[in-house]
Design a protein around this motif. Structure first.
Motif, PDB file in Angstrom:
ATOM      1  N   THR A  75      -5.491   3.690   0.221  1.00  0.00           N
ATOM      2  CA  THR A  75      -6.167   4.533   1.210  1.00  0.00           C
ATOM      3  C   THR A  75      -5.814   3.982   2.591  1.00  0.00           C
ATOM      4  O   THR A  75      -5.225   2.895   2.695  1.00  0.00           O
ATOM      5  N   LEU A  76      -6.235   4.693   3.631  1.00  0.00           N
ATOM      6  CA  LEU A  76      -6.031   4.159   4.984  1.00  0.00           C
ATOM      7  C   LEU A  76      -6.833   2.878   5.141  1.00  0.00           C
ATOM      8  O   LEU A  76      -6.410   1.942   5.828  1.00  0.00           O
ATOM      9  N   GLU A  77      -7.986   2.822   4.457  1.00  0.00           N
ATOM     10  CA  GLU A  77      -8.831   1.626   4.546  1.00  0.00           C
ATOM     11  C   GLU A  77      -8.116   0.415   3.927  1.00  0.00           C
ATOM     12  O   GLU A  77      -8.101  -0.673   4.508  1.00  0.00           O
ATOM     13  N   SER A  78      -7.504   0.631   2.753  1.00  0.00           N
ATOM     14  CA  SER A  78      -6.806  -0.516   2.134  1.00  0.00           C
ATOM     15  C   SER A  78      -5.602  -0.928   2.986  1.00  0.00           C
ATOM     16  O   SER A  78      -5.282  -2.125   3.081  1.00  0.00           O
TER      17      SER A  78
ATOM     18  N   ASN B  73       0.889  -1.159   0.000  1.00  0.00           N
ATOM     19  CA  ASN B  73       0.000   0.000   0.000  1.00  0.00           C
ATOM     20  C   ASN B  73       0.931   1.214   0.000  1.00  0.00           C
ATOM     21  O   ASN B  73       1.456   1.597   1.050  1.00  0.00           O
TER      22      ASN B  73
ATOM     23  N   ASN C   1      -5.497  -0.790   6.237  1.00  0.00           N
ATOM     24  CA  ASN C   1      -6.061  -1.579   7.346  1.00  0.00           C
ATOM     25  C   ASN C   1      -6.506  -2.963   6.894  1.00  0.00           C
ATOM     26  O   ASN C   1      -6.410  -3.929   7.657  1.00  0.00           O
ATOM     27  N   GLN C   2      -6.986  -3.055   5.641  1.00  0.00           N
ATOM     28  CA  GLN C   2      -7.371  -4.383   5.127  1.00  0.00           C
ATOM     29  C   GLN C   2      -6.133  -5.294   5.039  1.00  0.00           C
ATOM     30  O   GLN C   2      -6.203  -6.479   5.348  1.00  0.00           O
TER      31      GLN C   2
END
Ligand code: NAD
Length: 500
Positions: free
Chosen positions: A230-233, A193, A235-236
């Motif tokens: 993204t921050l979401e990816s 990421n 975290n995934q």
């Protein structure tokens, strides 16, 4: 001598000559290991042509993914294929990455600068060449062995599988390239990421690496990149069950997030490297070294000199030495002005941080921002501040260096320890006194401690030893190598194979 004897002698001579030319033994490195599992058939893998050139097909992704689950699945397939191959083939994948970094450094460096817009453009290509030169491969993997009455035990460095990787904007492609070489050498694949402001160059570089590896080895997607990170990816990736290990390079936020994930995390976190100059130092050498380290890519390197503590008896001479070496001296008022625009202090307290607009800025841009005119060839601004200045306490990552006058060597070290904030990253001393070096080394407790040279020397740049773009100061692994990305595995044979 009979004709038959003649022929035997001729054959013997030919064999000896052949051995002299090719070395002893006529074996070539195997393409696969012994007893490997059944071939895996999945998109992006061409098992039949192991070791032969593989033409791309419509299913090839070359590491480009928008979805974390898809990226991890592809990286899992790639890693399983990689561990079926020989060490020589792993090494050839590493060498392809190095070659691309070296041969396309100018183009890739220009692209990185155009996208990130930070740092000193000529250094972008140089950093890719450094990445190629420093990225250690399979030669760094070490095996331990015990031999005794009970038999033989081997300790091997095995892969983790898929590694989740986070890279910084300060060196997007160089970090990805060195991580990739080290991790592939250790038998892993990776899902990265990248920083959103360096995502295009990371994805493009990964595409080149994967393509070259696929064409040579028939394995795609060893290096997967989330193209819209993204921050979401992130975290995934942190919580994905098929990601075995996390490796993050970045500031305090991402280090804290990785350590909260519950997975093993290797963290190359922030630094704020102080320099101490004592009365015994060669001041002209100190000035040259400080400028060399602090100006590299406009002070974007985590290990670069960020603030200088000088004992009062040589303070004025040191400031003059900086001028002689080409830096432009600002007044204390101008330093305060710069501190006000380059560094922000969090409203709730805590360590100040750099303002994005000035990260990696040229000294001319900083000078212009406070209405000062400097020579186009000048590479660094400097001036006196007190130790509480945000320029001292914050990791400024820009082309200005604060100098603090100290009453004694001991006070200089105390202030250096305070400014380093316990990051345990890098510290530097200029001194001729071994006692002072020892005192400071113990007090700082940093991963890198450089004496009488530029900070870069601590990472193999003009000093002995190897280097990387991920210095795991936060979690203690230090300068990362292929061994950092391995799992300890022991293989024991009882009462046999000891042949002596
Ligand atoms: P940054 O912390 O802003 O970003 C680094 C990466 O972390 C980026 O990919 C970003 O998207 C991601 N990120 C940030 N916060 C996150 C969160 N909460 N969850 C998940 N991901 C998150 O840092 P940067 O500006 O890109 O790089 C500069 C910083 O990195 C400096 O502090 C520097 O010292 C450090 N750094 C350290 C090393 C080292 O080897 N120790 C090397 C390079 C840079």
């Amino acid at each position: 001598m009979t004709e038959q004897n003649d022929q035997v002698v001729r054959q013997l001579v030919e064999k000896v000559l052949q051995h002299v030319e090719t070395g002893w033994g006529g074996r070539v490195a195997p393409t696969t290991g012994k007893g490997v599992p059944e071939p895996i058939t999945a998109p992006g893998y061409a098992p039949a042509s192991a070791g032969m050139p593989a033409p791309p097909t419509a299913t090839n992704r070359f590491g480009q993914f928008t979805n974390v689950d898809d990226a991890v699945a592809a990286a899992t397939t790639a890693q399983r294929a990689l561990v079926r191959r020989s060490l020589a083939q792993r090494e050839s994948a590493c060498e392809l990455i190095r070659q691309i970094c070296r041969n396309q450094a100018e183009e890739l460096g220009r692209m990185e600068f155009a996208e990130t817009k930070i740092g000193h453009e000529p250094h972008k290509a140089q950093k890719l060449v450094v990445a190629a030169d420093c990225a250690m491969g399979t030669e760094a993997l070490k095996t331990g062995c015990f031999s005794g009455d009970y038999g033989i035990t081997l300790e091997e460095a095995g892969p983790w599988g898929v590694i989740g990787v986070i890279t910084p904007v300060t060196h997007s492609l160089p970090t990805l390239a060195v991580n990739a070489v080290n991790m592939i050498a250790a038998g892993n694949s990776l899902v990265c990421n990248p920083h959103p402001s360096g995502k295009k160059i990371a994805a493009y570089g990964a595409m080149l690496f994967n393509k070259a590896i696929y064409e040579k080895l028939g394995i795609d997607n060893l290096i997967c990149v989330i193209t819209e990170p993204t921050l979401e990816s992130a975290n995934q990736i942190f919580s994905h069950p098929d990601v075995g290990l996390l490796v993050v390079t970045g500031g305090p936020g991402v280090v804290a997030a990785a350590l909260r994930s519950g997975k093993r995390a290797i963290c190359a976190g922030p630094g704020n490297p102080p320099v101490v100059v004592d009365a015994s130092a060669d001041l002209d050498n100190a000035a040259r070294c400080i400028i060399e380290g602090a100006t590299y890519d406009n002070n974007l390197l985590c290990l670069a000199e960020k603030e200088v503590f000088v004992v009062s008896s040589v303070f004025d001479q040191m400031m003059d030495a900086m001028s002689r070496a080409g830096a432009h001296r600002l007044t204390p008022q101008q330093m305060d002005q710069l501190a006000g625009i380059c560094i922000a202090s969090p409203s709730g307290g805590g360590i100040p941080h750099a303002v994005k607009e000035f990260v990696g800025a040229e000294p001319q841009a900083l000078a212009q921002a406070i209405g000062v005119s400097i020579s186009p060839s000048c590479r660094l601004l400097y001036g006196q501040t007190n130790s509480s200045s945000p320029l001292v306490q914050g990791e400024q990552m820009t082309s200005v260096l604060p100098f603090v006058k100290c009453d004694s060597f001991e006070q200089a070290v105390d202030l250096a320890v305070e400014a380093e904030h316990g990051f345990r990253h890098t510290s530097i001393i200029h001194s001729r006194l071994v006692d002072h070096m020892t005192y400071m080394g113990k007090a700082m407790n940093t991963t890198l401690f450089v004496k009488n040279g530029p900070s870069l020397a601590g990472n193999g740049g003009g000093g002995e030893g190897y280097g990387t773009f991920s210095i795991a100061c936060s979690t203690g692994e230090g300068i990362t190598t292929p061994m950092t990305f391995t799992r300890f595995r022991r293989c024991t044979m009882v009462e046999n194979l000891r042949i002596i």
